[in-house]
Design a protein around this motif. Sequence first.
Motif, PDB file in Angstrom:
ATOM      1  N   GLY A 111       0.808  -1.216   0.000  1.00 24.41           N
ATOM      2  CA  GLY A 111       0.000   0.000   0.000  1.00 24.41           C
ATOM      3  C   GLY A 111       0.841   1.265   0.000  1.00 24.41           C
ATOM      4  N   GLU A 112       2.128   1.132   0.282  1.00 18.36           N
ATOM      5  CA  GLU A 112       3.029   2.284   0.250  1.00 18.36           C
ATOM      6  C   GLU A 112       3.384   2.608  -1.197  1.00 18.36           C
ATOM      7  OE1 GLU A 112       6.208   2.326   3.250  1.00 18.36           O
ATOM      8  OE2 GLU A 112       5.431   0.345   3.817  1.00 18.36           O
ATOM      9  N   PHE A 113       3.915   3.817  -1.388  1.00 19.84           N
ATOM     10  CA  PHE A 113       4.332   4.240  -2.724  1.00 19.84           C
ATOM     11  C   PHE A 113       5.851   4.316  -2.797  1.00 19.84           C
ATOM     12  CE2 PHE A 113      -0.041   5.409  -2.759  1.00 19.84           C
ATOM     13  CZ  PHE A 113      -0.416   5.311  -4.095  1.00 19.84           C
ATOM     14  N   MET A 114       6.381   4.020  -3.979  1.00 20.91           N
ATOM     15  CA  MET A 114       7.820   4.057  -4.197  1.00 20.91           C
ATOM     16  C   MET A 114       8.108   4.871  -5.462  1.00 20.91           C
ATOM     17  SD  MET A 114      10.552   0.929  -4.366  1.00 20.91           S
ATOM     18  CE  MET A 114       9.790   0.012  -5.674  1.00 20.91           C
ATOM     19  N   GLU A 115       9.146   5.722  -5.398  1.00 14.84           N
ATOM     20  CA  GLU A 115       9.586   6.451  -6.582  1.00 14.84           C
ATOM     21  C   GLU A 115      10.299   5.482  -7.504  1.00 14.84           C
ATOM     22  OE1 GLU A 115      11.873   9.962  -5.760  1.00 14.84           O
ATOM     23  OE2 GLU A 115      10.572  10.513  -4.092  1.00 14.84           O
ATOM     24  N   THR A 116       9.962   5.532  -8.792  1.00 11.69           N
ATOM     25  CA  THR A 116      10.539   4.617  -9.766  1.00 11.69           C
ATOM     26  C   THR A 116      10.633   5.311 -11.122  1.00 11.69           C
ATOM     27  OG1 THR A 116      10.305   2.416 -10.768  1.00 11.69           O
ATOM     28  CG2 THR A 116       8.287   3.589 -10.275  1.00 11.69           C
ATOM     29  N   SER A 117      11.430   4.755 -12.015  1.00  9.70           N
ATOM     30  CA  SER A 117      11.572   5.326 -13.353  1.00  9.70           C
ATOM     31  C   SER A 117      11.928   4.227 -14.346  1.00  9.70           C
ATOM     32  CB  SER A 117      12.642   6.420 -13.367  1.00  9.70           C
ATOM     33  OG  SER A 117      13.915   5.862 -13.102  1.00  9.70           O
ATOM     34  N   ILE A 118      11.713   4.530 -15.630  1.00 13.63           N
ATOM     35  CA  ILE A 118      12.041   3.601 -16.706  1.00 13.63           C
ATOM     36  C   ILE A 118      12.244   4.409 -17.989  1.00 13.63           C
ATOM     37  CG2 ILE A 118       9.629   3.183 -17.347  1.00 13.63           C
ATOM     38  CD1 ILE A 118      10.392   0.243 -17.833  1.00 13.63           C
ATOM     39  N   PRO A 119      13.212   4.017 -18.833  1.00  8.75           N
ATOM     40  CA  PRO A 119      13.359   4.693 -20.124  1.00  8.75           C
ATOM     41  C   PRO A 119      12.162   4.385 -21.026  1.00  8.75           C
ATOM     42  CG  PRO A 119      15.259   3.268 -19.658  1.00  8.75           C
ATOM     43  CD  PRO A 119      14.236   3.012 -18.609  1.00  8.75           C
ATOM     44  N   VAL A 120      11.739   5.377 -21.786  1.00 12.09           N
ATOM     45  CA  VAL A 120      10.672   5.196 -22.776  1.00 12.09           C
ATOM     46  C   VAL A 120      11.352   5.025 -24.120  1.00 12.09           C
ATOM     47  CG1 VAL A 120       8.660   6.231 -23.876  1.00 12.09           C
ATOM     48  CG2 VAL A 120       9.080   6.599 -21.431  1.00 12.09           C
ATOM     49  N   SER A 121      11.247   3.832 -24.681  1.00 11.58           N
ATOM     50  CA  SER A 121      11.979   3.498 -25.898  1.00 11.58           C
ATOM     51  C   SER A 121      11.075   3.455 -27.123  1.00 11.58           C
ATOM     52  CB  SER A 121      12.653   2.131 -25.746  1.00 11.58           C
ATOM     53  OG  SER A 121      13.539   2.138 -24.674  1.00 11.58           O
ATOM     54  N   GLY A 122      11.691   3.667 -28.276  1.00 10.89           N
ATOM     55  CA  GLY A 122      11.045   3.425 -29.559  1.00 10.89           C
ATOM     56  C   GLY A 122      10.084   4.468 -30.061  1.00 10.89           C
ATOM     57  N   ILE A 123      10.047   5.667 -29.499  1.00 10.29           N
ATOM     58  CA  ILE A 123       9.149   6.714 -29.981  1.00 10.29           C
ATOM     59  C   ILE A 123       9.950   7.699 -30.819  1.00 10.29           C
ATOM     60  CG2 ILE A 123       7.475   8.501 -29.350  1.00 10.29           C
ATOM     61  CD1 ILE A 123       6.623   5.729 -28.420  1.00 10.29           C
ATOM     62  N   ASN A 124       9.435   8.047 -31.997  1.00  7.58           N
ATOM     63  CA  ASN A 124      10.137   8.930 -32.919  1.00  7.58           C
ATOM     64  C   ASN A 124       9.185   9.980 -33.478  1.00  7.58           C
ATOM     65  OD1 ASN A 124      12.690   7.345 -32.966  1.00  7.58           O
ATOM     66  ND2 ASN A 124      11.303   5.793 -33.728  1.00  7.58           N
ATOM     67  N   ASN A 125       9.752  10.998 -34.106  1.00 11.53           N
ATOM     68  CA  ASN A 125       8.997  12.041 -34.792  1.00 11.53           C
ATOM     69  C   ASN A 125       9.055  11.747 -36.282  1.00 11.53           C
ATOM     70  OD1 ASN A 125       7.924  14.319 -35.967  1.00 11.53           O
ATOM     71  ND2 ASN A 125       9.474  15.713 -35.189  1.00 11.53           N
ATOM     72  N   SER A 126       7.905  11.483 -36.881  1.00 10.31           N
ATOM     73  CA  SER A 126       7.821  11.251 -38.317  1.00 10.31           C
ATOM     74  C   SER A 126       7.022  12.392 -38.926  1.00 10.31           C
ATOM     75  CB  SER A 126       7.155   9.902 -38.597  1.00 10.31           C
ATOM     76  OG  SER A 126       7.050   9.688 -39.978  1.00 10.31           O
ATOM     77  N   ASP A 127       7.712  13.390 -39.443  1.00  9.65           N
ATOM     78  CA  ASP A 127       7.105  14.564 -40.075  1.00  9.65           C
ATOM     79  C   ASP A 127       6.029  15.207 -39.197  1.00  9.65           C
ATOM     80  OD1 ASP A 127       6.898  16.499 -42.088  1.00  9.65           O
ATOM     81  OD2 ASP A 127       5.326  15.376 -43.152  1.00  9.65           O
ATOM     82  N   GLY A 128       6.365  15.381 -37.911  1.00 12.33           N
ATOM     83  CA  GLY A 128       5.484  16.079 -36.992  1.00 12.33           C
ATOM     84  C   GLY A 128       4.520  15.193 -36.237  1.00 12.33           C
ATOM     85  N   THR A 129       4.584  13.893 -36.455  1.00 17.10           N
ATOM     86  CA  THR A 129       3.687  12.952 -35.783  1.00 17.10           C
ATOM     87  C   THR A 129       4.497  11.946 -34.981  1.00 17.10           C
ATOM     88  OG1 THR A 129       2.064  13.163 -37.556  1.00 17.10           O
ATOM     89  CG2 THR A 129       1.865  11.238 -36.152  1.00 17.10           C
ATOM     90  N   LEU A 130       4.106  11.719 -33.721  1.00 17.23           N
ATOM     91  CA  LEU A 130       4.786  10.714 -32.899  1.00 17.23           C
ATOM     92  C   LEU A 130       4.449   9.324 -33.422  1.00 17.23           C
ATOM     93  CD1 LEU A 130       4.231  12.165 -29.317  1.00 17.23           C
ATOM     94  CD2 LEU A 130       6.340  12.178 -30.670  1.00 17.23           C
ATOM     95  N   THR A 131       5.490   8.498 -33.601  1.00 17.73           N
ATOM     96  CA  THR A 131       5.325   7.140 -34.100  1.00 17.73           C
ATOM     97  C   THR A 131       6.174   6.182 -33.268  1.00 17.73           C
ATOM     98  OG1 THR A 131       7.135   7.341 -35.695  1.00 17.73           O
ATOM     99  CG2 THR A 131       4.931   7.908 -36.487  1.00 17.73           C
ATOM    100  N   ASN A 132       5.882   4.894 -33.388  1.00 21.58           N
ATOM    101  CA  ASN A 132       6.725   3.876 -32.765  1.00 21.58           C
ATOM    102  C   ASN A 132       7.039   2.778 -33.746  1.00 21.58           C
ATOM    103  OD1 ASN A 132       4.243   2.575 -32.791  1.00 21.58           O
ATOM    104  ND2 ASN A 132       4.066   2.513 -30.585  1.00 21.58           N
TER     105      ASN A 132
END
Length: 132
Positions: A111-132
């Motif tokens: 029930g407690e909370f923990m600070e955590t993080s993760i890299p966000v992979s595979g997202i790119n900009n394709s002519d102004g649109t986010l793609t994966n």
Amino acid sequence: MKTFAATVFLAFTATSALAGSHSGASTFQNTCSNIAFQYGSDGSAQIAAVCLKANGMPNQTSIAMPPIGNNNGMLEMGGNAATFQMSCGNIMLEAEVDGVTLYANCRMSSGEFMETSIPVSGINNSDGTLTN
């Protein structure tokens, strides 16, 4: 000589296929601004940003987050869709030249909370649109 050429071709083809996979670091942060986490109308997790098109014009865009979940307070990849947003709070994205990191405070089984993080992979900009 034909055997050598075929071997080189197969190696090149395999390398090209791997280069096209979506597991590499995100690159959209280098041509996008106002990068933020947002909830979709259905409660889904999304990345929103203003990204530059090839002609230099800005475009507001968004994309579903990669399939990231909360495993006892730790963010981890897995599943078919992002589910971390259902048990995590204080969610934010931090963009740097070499990638984007998702930060959150996630609930553990206690029930407690923990600070955590993760890299966000595979997202790119394709002519102004986010793609994966």
